[in-house]
Design an enzyme around this catalytic site. Structure first.
Site, PDB file in Angstrom:
ATOM      1  N   GLY A 178       2.692   7.454   0.915  1.00  0.00           N
ATOM      2  CA  GLY A 178       1.760   8.400   1.551  1.00  0.00           C
ATOM      3  C   GLY A 178       2.412   9.118   2.714  1.00  0.00           C
ATOM      4  O   GLY A 178       3.616   9.400   2.679  1.00  0.00           O
ATOM      5  N   GLY A 233       5.133   6.819   4.228  1.00  0.00           N
ATOM      6  CA  GLY A 233       6.132   6.565   3.172  1.00  0.00           C
ATOM      7  C   GLY A 233       6.970   7.792   2.880  1.00  0.00           C
ATOM      8  O   GLY A 233       8.201   7.695   2.729  1.00  0.00           O
ATOM      9  N   ARG A 268      -8.911  -0.356  13.688  1.00  0.00           N
ATOM     10  CA  ARG A 268      -7.905  -0.808  12.726  1.00  0.00           C
ATOM     11  C   ARG A 268      -8.432  -2.034  11.973  1.00  0.00           C
ATOM     12  O   ARG A 268      -8.253  -2.192  10.796  1.00  0.00           O
ATOM     13  CB  ARG A 268      -6.604  -1.165  13.452  1.00  0.00           C
ATOM     14  CG  ARG A 268      -5.924   0.003  14.146  1.00  0.00           C
ATOM     15  CD  ARG A 268      -4.691  -0.469  14.902  1.00  0.00           C
ATOM     16  NE  ARG A 268      -4.001   0.604  15.601  1.00  0.00           N
ATOM     17  CZ  ARG A 268      -4.253   0.948  16.839  1.00  0.00           C
ATOM     18  NH1 ARG A 268      -5.218   0.328  17.513  1.00  0.00           N
ATOM     19  NH2 ARG A 268      -3.580   1.916  17.439  1.00  0.00           N
ATOM     20  N   ILE A 312       3.943  -2.209   7.982  1.00  0.00           N
ATOM     21  CA  ILE A 312       3.343  -1.211   8.886  1.00  0.00           C
ATOM     22  C   ILE A 312       1.823  -1.144   8.723  1.00  0.00           C
ATOM     23  O   ILE A 312       1.104  -0.861   9.657  1.00  0.00           O
ATOM     24  CB  ILE A 312       3.954   0.186   8.614  1.00  0.00           C
ATOM     25  CG1 ILE A 312       5.465   0.184   8.878  1.00  0.00           C
ATOM     26  CG2 ILE A 312       3.256   1.269   9.406  1.00  0.00           C
ATOM     27  CD1 ILE A 312       6.147   1.522   8.631  1.00  0.00           C
ATOM     28  N   HIS A 348      -1.613  -5.207  17.792  1.00  0.00           N
ATOM     29  CA  HIS A 348      -1.660  -3.736  17.670  1.00  0.00           C
ATOM     30  C   HIS A 348      -3.122  -3.333  17.623  1.00  0.00           C
ATOM     31  O   HIS A 348      -3.650  -2.921  16.592  1.00  0.00           O
ATOM     32  CB  HIS A 348      -0.925  -3.304  16.409  1.00  0.00           C
ATOM     33  CG  HIS A 348      -0.865  -1.821  16.223  1.00  0.00           C
ATOM     34  ND1 HIS A 348      -0.411  -0.948  17.204  1.00  0.00           N
ATOM     35  CD2 HIS A 348      -1.198  -1.048  15.168  1.00  0.00           C
ATOM     36  CE1 HIS A 348      -0.479   0.276  16.760  1.00  0.00           C
ATOM     37  NE2 HIS A 348      -0.943   0.260  15.524  1.00  0.00           N
TER      38      HIS A 348
HETATM   39  O1  TXD Z   1       1.831   1.229  14.177  1.00  0.00           O
HETATM   40  C1  TXD Z   1       1.334   0.965  13.077  1.00  0.00           C
HETATM   41  N1  TXD Z   1       1.640  -0.164  12.448  1.00  0.00           N
HETATM   42  C2  TXD Z   1       0.348   1.948  12.456  1.00  0.00           C
HETATM   43  C3  TXD Z   1       0.085   1.635  11.002  1.00  0.00           C
HETATM   44  C4  TXD Z   1       0.667   3.353  12.717  1.00  0.00           C
HETATM   45  C5  TXD Z   1       0.136   4.325  11.905  1.00  0.00           C
HETATM   46  C6  TXD Z   1      -0.463   4.054  10.570  1.00  0.00           C
HETATM   47  N2  TXD Z   1      -0.760   2.652  10.381  1.00  0.00           N
HETATM   48  C7  TXD Z   1      -1.176   2.234   9.018  1.00  0.00           C
HETATM   49  O2  TXD Z   1      -0.140   2.426   8.054  1.00  0.00           O
HETATM   50  C8  TXD Z   1      -2.355   2.985   8.456  1.00  0.00           C
HETATM   51  O3  TXD Z   1      -3.547   2.568   9.087  1.00  0.00           O
HETATM   52  C9  TXD Z   1      -2.264   2.597   6.999  1.00  0.00           C
HETATM   53  O4  TXD Z   1      -2.809   1.314   6.816  1.00  0.00           O
HETATM   54  C10 TXD Z   1      -0.748   2.521   6.767  1.00  0.00           C
HETATM   55  C11 TXD Z   1      -0.179   3.717   6.060  1.00  0.00           C
HETATM   56  O5  TXD Z   1      -0.537   4.887   6.738  1.00  0.00           O
HETATM   57  P1  TXD Z   1      -0.347   6.310   5.985  1.00  0.00           P
HETATM   58  O6  TXD Z   1      -0.731   7.386   6.949  1.00  0.00           O
HETATM   59  O7  TXD Z   1       0.986   6.361   5.302  1.00  0.00           O
HETATM   60  O8  TXD Z   1      -1.486   6.201   4.890  1.00  0.00           O
HETATM   61  P2  TXD Z   1      -1.538   6.971   3.468  1.00  0.00           P
HETATM   62  O9  TXD Z   1      -0.982   8.334   3.609  1.00  0.00           O
HETATM   63  O10 TXD Z   1      -2.911   6.765   2.951  1.00  0.00           O
HETATM   64  O11 TXD Z   1      -0.505   6.123   2.578  1.00  0.00           O
HETATM   65  C12 TXD Z   1      -0.814   4.842   2.122  1.00  0.00           C
HETATM   66  C13 TXD Z   1      -0.383   4.824   0.670  1.00  0.00           C
HETATM   67  C14 TXD Z   1      -1.244   5.740  -0.210  1.00  0.00           C
HETATM   68  O12 TXD Z   1      -0.458   6.765  -0.777  1.00  0.00           O
HETATM   69  C15 TXD Z   1      -1.812   4.794  -1.257  1.00  0.00           C
HETATM   70  O13 TXD Z   1      -1.898   5.362  -2.552  1.00  0.00           O
HETATM   71  C16 TXD Z   1      -0.789   3.685  -1.222  1.00  0.00           C
HETATM   72  O14 TXD Z   1      -0.530   3.505   0.151  1.00  0.00           O
HETATM   73  N3  TXD Z   1      -1.269   2.444  -1.809  1.00  0.00           N
HETATM   74  C17 TXD Z   1      -0.445   1.561  -2.376  1.00  0.00           C
HETATM   75  N4  TXD Z   1       0.895   1.572  -2.489  1.00  0.00           N
HETATM   76  C18 TXD Z   1       1.422   0.501  -3.139  1.00  0.00           C
HETATM   77  N5  TXD Z   1       0.694  -0.533  -3.632  1.00  0.00           N
HETATM   78  C19 TXD Z   1      -0.650  -0.532  -3.521  1.00  0.00           C
HETATM   79  N6  TXD Z   1      -1.378  -1.553  -4.020  1.00  0.00           N
HETATM   80  C20 TXD Z   1      -1.278   0.542  -2.863  1.00  0.00           C
HETATM   81  N7  TXD Z   1      -2.590   0.845  -2.580  1.00  0.00           N
HETATM   82  C21 TXD Z   1      -2.548   2.022  -1.922  1.00  0.00           C
END
Ligand code: TXD
Length: 336
Positions: free
Chosen positions: A11, A14, A111, A141, A198
């Site tokens: 996402g 990623g 969160r 993350i 966090h």
């Molecule tokens: O400091 C920190 N740790 C935080 C973490 C800072 C910012 C964002 N934080 C968290 O990271 C946020 O609350 C989310 O839980 C994650 C990822 O954030 P992002 O902005 O990248 O979210 P997206 O764009 O929704 O991407 C998550 C992707 C999305 O494309 C889904 O389809 C995918 O995760 N997804 C999966 N990938 C693999 N396997 C499975 N099962 C799966 N389910 C969803």
């Protein structure tokens, strides 16, 4: 450089990770897995067939690959809707899960409110890691950060030096940025660390915040620092509220790569890491943000800071919050 880095989740974060790994030449290969887009069962069958042929991770991998001749880097990028893209990764970075999104009225969830949804995702992630790269080092993350790392530990039980969470580098970076802005100095001069969970009770450690080695209190008064520390605790929400579609994604990706580079180049760099404590800071069995020496073996050493009484109390409160969310996670896991 590593042979292979696996990205779980393609996402917002990623995608930046894949692009930055290619740009910096951190690995010979990147494997990115993401099930999106997922067909909507209420859509007409022909629409579902179209969506089944789409893939965020394959599309992003191809986009970056087609830019490699421009940046003159050779790196193999593999995307997949399943976890096979992770095969033989030496390091995996987990962003799988839903981020916080602003509600129509502008408010947004904590969160911790993501726990139930992201726990289910994390169980799939653990299975994928076990199947395709059981010995990989893991930087996680996804939120709620501390509980998700805790869950991965419960499911995978890796050596404690090889599983850690990214939040402290981001939170400390936010603290540094606000201090530099207020003091009107270069961000390069500011060193600071944020400890604990966090969450909104994370602990910016004022007593160790310095500008060019000089205590920050020589530059900013107590009231200004209190406001900066309050803003640091809420900085994630501030960006979520402004973006409206998700959470911060460039700074978290950069923060995770600071940790990854410390491993890849065996930097033995002291950075805040969500690490498993086994008595340090009086905490046992929880993953909490603390300063660590990070090198080729992951967490080489946990460093115990001397905190003021106020900081100790704030840290204890933050750890209690982590403990509460992890207890909730454990209860939920019993039913999953
Ligand atoms: O400091 C920190 N740790 C935080 C973490 C800072 C910012 C964002 N934080 C968290 O990271 C946020 O609350 C989310 O839980 C994650 C990822 O954030 P992002 O902005 O990248 O979210 P997206 O764009 O929704 O991407 C998550 C992707 C999305 O494309 C889904 O389809 C995918 O995760 N997804 C999966 N990938 C693999 N396997 C499975 N099962 C799966 N389910 C969803």
């Amino acid at each position: 450089m590593l042979k292979k880095i696996g990205l779980i989740g393609g996402g917002f974060i990623g995608g930046v990770l894949a692009q930055e790994i290619a740009q910096r030449g951190l690995a010979r290969e990147v494997g990115m897995t993401d099930p999106a887009p997922m067909p909507n069962p209420s859509d007409p069958p022909e629409r579902q067939e179209v969506v089944k042929k789409q893939s965020v991770s394959i599309g992003k991998a191809l986009d970056i690959a087609e830019g490699l001749p421009t940046i003159r880097h050779d790196i193999k990028l593999v995307g997949s809707k399943d976890y096979s893209a992770l095969a033989e990764s030496e390091l995996v970075i987990n962003t799988a899960g839903v981020p916080r999104k602003a509600r129509p009225d502008g408010t947004f969830p904590s969160r911790e409110e993501l726990l139930a949804i992201n726990l289910k995702v994390t169980l799939e992630v653990a299975k994928g890691i076990k199947q395709y790269c059981p010995d990989a080092m893991i930087i996680s993350i996804a939120n709620p950060l501390d509980a998700i790392v805790f869950t991965l530990d419960k499911r995978l039980a890796p050596p404690k030096n090889k599983l850690f969470g990214m939040a402290g580098v981001l939170d400390s970076g936010r603290y540094c940025y606000f201090v530099a802005e207020a003091a009107k100095v270069s961000v390069e001069n500011v060193n600071a660390i944020v400890l604990g969970g966090h969450g909104d009770d994370m602990v910016p450690v004022r007593s160790s915040c310095q500008i060019a080695g000089i205590p920050v209190t020589k530059f900013l008064d107590a009231d200004t620092l209190a406001k900066i520390e309050a803003r640091t605790r809420k900085a994630g929400g501030e960006v979520v509220g402004l973006l409206g579609f998700g959470s911060a994604f460039v700074s978290p990706a950069w923060a995770a790569l600071e940790m990854a580079e410390a491993v890849i180049f065996d930097k033995r760099k002291i950075i805040p890491v969500c690490a498993k404590l086994d008595g340090e800071y009086g905490v046992k069995g929880l993953f909490v943000g603390v300063p660590c020496i990070v090198g080729r073996n992951g967490i080489e050493k946990i460093i115990e800071l001397d905190l003021t009484d106020e900081e100790k109390a704030a840290f204890t409160k933050s750890v209690a919050g982590v403990g509460k969310t992890c207890k909730e996670a454990e209860e939920m896991l019993k039913t999953m």
